[in-house]
Motif scaffolding. Structure first.
Motif, PDB file in Angstrom:
ATOM      1  N   GLU A 182       0.804  -1.215   0.000  1.00 40.26           N
ATOM      2  CA  GLU A 182       0.000   0.000   0.000  1.00 40.26           C
ATOM      3  C   GLU A 182       0.840   1.270   0.000  1.00 40.26           C
ATOM      4  OE1 GLU A 182      -3.820   1.780   2.481  1.00 40.26           O
ATOM      5  OE2 GLU A 182      -3.100  -0.254   2.853  1.00 40.26           O
ATOM      6  N   GLU A 183       2.024   1.241   0.584  1.00 47.76           N
ATOM      7  CA  GLU A 183       2.857   2.446   0.683  1.00 47.76           C
ATOM      8  C   GLU A 183       3.275   2.980  -0.685  1.00 47.76           C
ATOM      9  OE1 GLU A 183       6.144   1.698   3.204  1.00 47.76           O
ATOM     10  OE2 GLU A 183       4.942   1.372   5.017  1.00 47.76           O
ATOM     11  N   ASP A 184       3.307   2.091  -1.670  1.00 47.90           N
ATOM     12  CA  ASP A 184       3.765   2.488  -3.001  1.00 47.90           C
ATOM     13  C   ASP A 184       2.628   2.951  -3.902  1.00 47.90           C
ATOM     14  OD1 ASP A 184       6.302   1.664  -2.204  1.00 47.90           O
ATOM     15  OD2 ASP A 184       5.928  -0.387  -2.870  1.00 47.90           O
ATOM     16  N   THR A 185       1.423   3.098  -3.357  1.00 48.75           N
ATOM     17  CA  THR A 185       0.264   3.433  -4.184  1.00 48.75           C
ATOM     18  C   THR A 185      -0.117   4.897  -4.027  1.00 48.75           C
ATOM     19  OG1 THR A 185      -1.233   2.732  -2.413  1.00 48.75           O
ATOM     20  CG2 THR A 185      -0.618   1.088  -4.056  1.00 48.75           C
ATOM     21  N   ASP A 186      -0.949   5.384  -4.973  1.00 50.80           N
ATOM     22  CA  ASP A 186      -1.393   6.776  -4.913  1.00 50.80           C
ATOM     23  C   ASP A 186      -2.554   6.912  -3.933  1.00 50.80           C
ATOM     24  OD1 ASP A 186      -3.790   5.964  -6.241  1.00 50.80           O
ATOM     25  OD2 ASP A 186      -2.767   6.141  -8.167  1.00 50.80           O
ATOM     26  N   GLU A 187      -2.999   8.147  -3.721  1.00 47.34           N
ATOM     27  CA  GLU A 187      -4.025   8.418  -2.712  1.00 47.34           C
ATOM     28  C   GLU A 187      -5.361   7.773  -3.056  1.00 47.34           C
ATOM     29  OE1 GLU A 187      -3.679   9.763   0.288  1.00 47.34           O
ATOM     30  OE2 GLU A 187      -1.542   9.729  -0.193  1.00 47.34           O
ATOM     31  N   ASP A 188      -5.740   7.774  -4.355  1.00 51.91           N
ATOM     32  CA  ASP A 188      -7.009   7.155  -4.753  1.00 51.91           C
ATOM     33  C   ASP A 188      -7.001   5.663  -4.463  1.00 51.91           C
ATOM     34  OD1 ASP A 188      -8.032   9.543  -5.598  1.00 51.91           O
ATOM     35  OD2 ASP A 188      -7.597   9.233  -7.724  1.00 51.91           O
ATOM     36  N   LYS A 197      -5.161   4.156  -2.223  1.00 50.44           N
ATOM     37  CA  LYS A 197      -5.196   3.980  -0.766  1.00 50.44           C
ATOM     38  C   LYS A 197      -6.624   4.119  -0.233  1.00 50.44           C
ATOM     39  CE  LYS A 197      -0.448   5.452   0.224  1.00 50.44           C
ATOM     40  NZ  LYS A 197       0.417   6.452   0.875  1.00 50.44           N
ATOM     41  N   GLU A 198      -7.374   5.053  -0.817  1.00 47.00           N
ATOM     42  CA  GLU A 198      -8.779   5.234  -0.411  1.00 47.00           C
ATOM     43  C   GLU A 198      -9.591   3.981  -0.727  1.00 47.00           C
ATOM     44  OE1 GLU A 198     -12.207   7.849   0.668  1.00 47.00           O
ATOM     45  OE2 GLU A 198     -10.051   7.896   1.045  1.00 47.00           O
ATOM     46  N   GLN A 199      -9.378   3.420  -1.917  1.00 47.40           N
ATOM     47  CA  GLN A 199     -10.091   2.205  -2.299  1.00 47.40           C
ATOM     48  C   GLN A 199      -9.709   1.035  -1.399  1.00 47.40           C
ATOM     49  OE1 GLN A 199      -9.135   1.669  -6.456  1.00 47.40           O
ATOM     50  NE2 GLN A 199     -10.055   3.631  -7.039  1.00 47.40           N
ATOM     51  N   MET A 200      -8.438   0.965  -1.052  1.00 45.97           N
ATOM     52  CA  MET A 200      -7.980  -0.096  -0.160  1.00 45.97           C
ATOM     53  C   MET A 200      -8.607   0.031   1.223  1.00 45.97           C
ATOM     54  SD  MET A 200      -5.805  -2.327  -1.465  1.00 45.97           S
ATOM     55  CE  MET A 200      -4.706  -2.825  -0.138  1.00 45.97           C
ATOM     56  N   ALA A 201      -8.692   1.265   1.706  1.00 44.82           N
ATOM     57  CA  ALA A 201      -9.295   1.492   3.023  1.00 44.82           C
ATOM     58  C   ALA A 201     -10.754   1.060   3.029  1.00 44.82           C
ATOM     59  CB  ALA A 201      -9.182   2.967   3.406  1.00 44.82           C
ATOM     60  N   GLN A 202     -11.450   1.314   1.937  1.00 40.84           N
ATOM     61  CA  GLN A 202     -12.860   0.918   1.853  1.00 40.84           C
ATOM     62  C   GLN A 202     -12.990  -0.603   1.822  1.00 40.84           C
ATOM     63  OE1 GLN A 202     -15.064   2.750  -1.314  1.00 40.84           O
ATOM     64  NE2 GLN A 202     -16.992   1.857  -0.652  1.00 40.84           N
ATOM     65  N   LYS A 203     -12.135  -1.262   1.047  1.00 38.71           N
ATOM     66  CA  LYS A 203     -12.206  -2.725   0.980  1.00 38.71           C
ATOM     67  C   LYS A 203     -11.868  -3.343   2.333  1.00 38.71           C
ATOM     68  CE  LYS A 203     -11.293  -2.926  -3.964  1.00 38.71           C
ATOM     69  NZ  LYS A 203     -10.285  -3.068  -5.027  1.00 38.71           N
ATOM     70  N   ARG A 204     -10.891  -2.760   3.026  1.00 44.61           N
ATOM     71  CA  ARG A 204     -10.558  -3.248   4.363  1.00 44.61           C
ATOM     72  C   ARG A 204     -11.776  -3.130   5.286  1.00 44.61           C
ATOM     73  NH1 ARG A 204      -6.563  -0.320   5.100  1.00 44.61           N
ATOM     74  NH2 ARG A 204      -4.792  -1.772   4.933  1.00 44.61           N
ATOM     75  N   ALA A 205     -12.464  -1.998   5.213  1.00 47.55           N
ATOM     76  CA  ALA A 205     -13.652  -1.784   6.042  1.00 47.55           C
ATOM     77  C   ALA A 205     -14.767  -2.751   5.657  1.00 47.55           C
ATOM     78  CB  ALA A 205     -14.131  -0.338   5.899  1.00 47.55           C
ATOM     79  N   ASP A 206     -14.914  -3.028   4.371  1.00 47.17           N
ATOM     80  CA  ASP A 206     -15.954  -3.958   3.925  1.00 47.17           C
ATOM     81  C   ASP A 206     -15.670  -5.376   4.408  1.00 47.17           C
ATOM     82  OD1 ASP A 206     -17.376  -1.961   2.678  1.00 47.17           O
ATOM     83  OD2 ASP A 206     -16.486  -2.296   0.707  1.00 47.17           O
TER      84      ASP A 206
END
Length: 614
Positions: A268-274, A276-285
């Motif tokens: 995740e550290e190597d990804t852009d902000e968008d 990271k936002e998508q990843m955060a949502q999937k983690r929450a889901d």
């Protein structure tokens, strides 16, 4: 005379490459007011190549191969027209492609192309909401794959190999064969994925789950998956297994999802902000899927224990009951030989998995013991066990709230709060101490009231109704608990207990009335007929009001009579509505029976109170 292959080498390959670049790269930069500019240009080039190739069609020695090239062009034109929202033209070209290849569809040079066209036709018809036709093409693709694997072999040509200069040599043969085989398997995996999607859209959840499971397994085995998407799909699949009480299977899917998501999160550290936002949502889901698992397990455990009590009263043996539960929990399992990985399958069978003959569950090829051991997959039987599941739910929901904050994700945030309230409700069932049960319900009240305060009914009317109704039920449960405590203590009502019970009853009444008022849509009276979705909740609310008025404690006879009168009116409302709308009597069997009885008994009781005989 030049052959069509010489044309391709001289001009065709370069033109085709330029057209593909227009579609795949240049089109991303097309202006908003001309979004398909590059695709239109690509279409023109495809057409030029097609016209040129047709000029060679009388070269008998090359006709079979030329037909394949024309079919591939029709495929790309079909996709082009579909992408530019010209669906009818897209369908025409895709069908042309199938017709050109029909007599050759089991050939190594053709089968993968044919299967790819079938997949895209299924997408086209799914977009038209004609799911039967979409499924027809998918089942053809499934059967095609099985028959080719059984009768022909492997490593068929890919659609991408056409219109490319042949630059391979003998040393590349093994690598080319391996790449072709992988592509063919991936195309088939897509077929299975689309089948799962169409089954889901047609509410065939069991079939959808089977195909989804096989798709995930194949992606995992071939290492052709995007970690975050695979994890979310596995977590979503767990929700089906929950609905059929297969908690072992559900937990394994969730544990696998968590493990694979860790793989995605490590990058995740190597990804852009968008991203990271998508990843955060999937983690929450995924967190929310874990929470749903815990909630469902608590509820199923409660139902199981209540059934045990009921069976004990009716004299049903525990062995019989346990056999029923076991049968119910194992009605769907999968075996390794039925996960779509076998090459020796009957091509007449369009079903990958035979649900009736499955013996074992195919665990994904992952070591997930560490994740599975964090929560049980067995029914819980006491407060200690239930608390362990509750804590998982609580932790996961709190984690999900980090992304689904009230500002920006209001609807999801509310659902999380409702799930948290349900967690306390389910946990309270396993608590033997009624005073502690009351405290759990008080936690529910606090969180629901806080949430309701911040909602505008104008925009969140349905959600407000849900919360108001739940508040009413929670206050009512607390009334019953306080009455139970008073009865268990074996003493008469004391002023403090009476005040508490009456206050809780009035709060419950206020919430039920608020819910019922919301159904009037600003008018003074209720509608002659409630909406289909509101009729049972409305009548149950009125029935509960009848019960609540009778639970208020008062020594004053006029006040008691007034409360009994209100109670009678509530029961009368339920009876009158059901008499006017007999079609809903079947949905109100118990409440209607009691209401009719109380409509008769309450006037008699009131008369006895008036005359001093009670």
């Amino acid at each position: 005379m030049a052959t069509f292959k010489e044309y391709l080498v001289a001009d065709g390959y370069a033109k085709f490459s330029a057209a593909r670049k227009l579609e795949t790269e240049d089109s991303k930069n097309d202006p908003e007011d001309d979004p398909f500019r590059s695709k239109y240009k690509a279409r023109e080039t495809y057409g030029e190549i097609r016209t040129a190739l047709k000029g060679y069609i009388n070269d008998d020695a090359e006709d079979v191969t030329l037909t394949r090239f024309l079919a591939v062009l029709d495929f790309y034109l079909g996709i082009n027209f579909t992408d530019t929202e010209e669906i009818a033209a897209g369908e025409e070209h895709l069908m042309n492609s199938l017709q050109l290849l029909e007599d050759q569809k089991y050939e190594r040079e053709v089968v993968n192309v044919y299967q790819t066209v079938l997949n895209h036709l299924s997408i086209l018809w799914s977009g038209r909401r004609n799911f039967d036709k979409s499924m027809k093409y998918l089942k053809q693709a499934e059967s095609l794959y099985k028959k080719f694997k059984r009768d022909v072999g492997n490593d068929p040509y890919t659609v991408d190999e056409y219109f490319k200069p042949d630059e391979s040599d003998q040393s590349d043969i093994a690598a080319i064969s391996k790449a072709r085989s992988k592509h063919f398997e991936n195309t088939y995996t897509l077929t299975l994925f689309y089948i799962a999607q169409v089954y889901a859209l047609t509410e065939k959840k069991e079939d959808s789950a089977k195909y989804c499971h096989v798709t995930l397994q194949r992606q995992l085995d071939s290492c052709t998956y995007k970690a975050d998407e695979w994890a979310l799909n596995a977590a979503t699949l767990s929700q089906y297994y929950i609905t059929v009480d297969m908690y072992h299977f559900a937990r394994h899917c969730l544990a696998s999802a968590s493990l694979i998501f860790e793989e995605a999160a490590s990058k995740e550290e190597d990804t852009d902000e968008d991203t990271k936002e998508q990843m955060a949502q999937k983690r929450a889901d995924i967190d929310r899927c874990w929470a749903k698992y815990g909630l469902a397990l608590l509820e199923a455990s409660k139902d199981y224990l209540m059934k045990e009590v009921e069976d004990a009263r009716e004299g049903v043996s525990s062995d019989d009951h346990n056999a029923d539960v076991k049968d119910g929990s194992n009605k769907f399992s999968l075996s390794d030989s039925e996960t779509g990985r076998s090459e020796e399958e009957d091509d007449d069978s369009s079903v990958i998995l035979d649900i009736e003959n499955c013996k074992t569950f195919p665990r994904f090829n992952l070591e997930v013991t560490n994740h599975e051991e964090k929560v049980t997959d067995q029914f819980v039987r006491d407060f200690s066990e239930a608390r362990g599941v509750f804590l998982l739910v609580q932790t996961r929901l709190n984690d999900a709230k980090r992304f689904y904050v009230v500002d920006g994700h209001c609807s999801d945030y509310i659902q999380i709060i409702q799930d948290m309230s349900k967690a306390y409700k389910e946990l309270a069932f396993f608590e033997m101490d009624m005073d502690r049960q009351c405290k759990m319900h008080k936690r529910r009240v606090d969180m629901l009231k806080d949430t309701l305060t911040g909602l505008n009914p104008k925009y969140y009317l349905l959600v407000c109704r849900q919360i108001i109704y739940e508040l009413a039920e929670t206050y009512s449960a607390m009334v019953d608990l306080k009455l139970g405590i008073m009865e268990a203590e074996g003493r008469g009502p004391n002023p403090h207990s009476v005040k508490k019970i009456n206050t809780l009853a009035q709060q419950s009444i206020a919430q039920y009335n608020a819910y019922l008022e919301s159904l009037k849509d600003g008018k003074p009276d209720f509608p002659d007929e409630f909406h289909e979705n509101d009729v049972r909740p409305a009548l149950v609310a009125m029935f509960c009001l009848g019960r609540l008025y009778s639970k208020i404690i008062s020594p004053e006879i006029p006040y008691r009579l007034a409360l009994m009168k209100k109670s009678q009116e509530c029961y009368q409302f339920v009876e009158t509505y059901c008499n006017k709308h007999p079609e809903i009597e079947g949905r109100m069997v118990n409440e209607l029976s009691i209401s009719r009885e109380m409509v008769v008994l309450l006037p008699l009781k009131m008369e006895k109170i008036r005359t001093g005989h009670l």
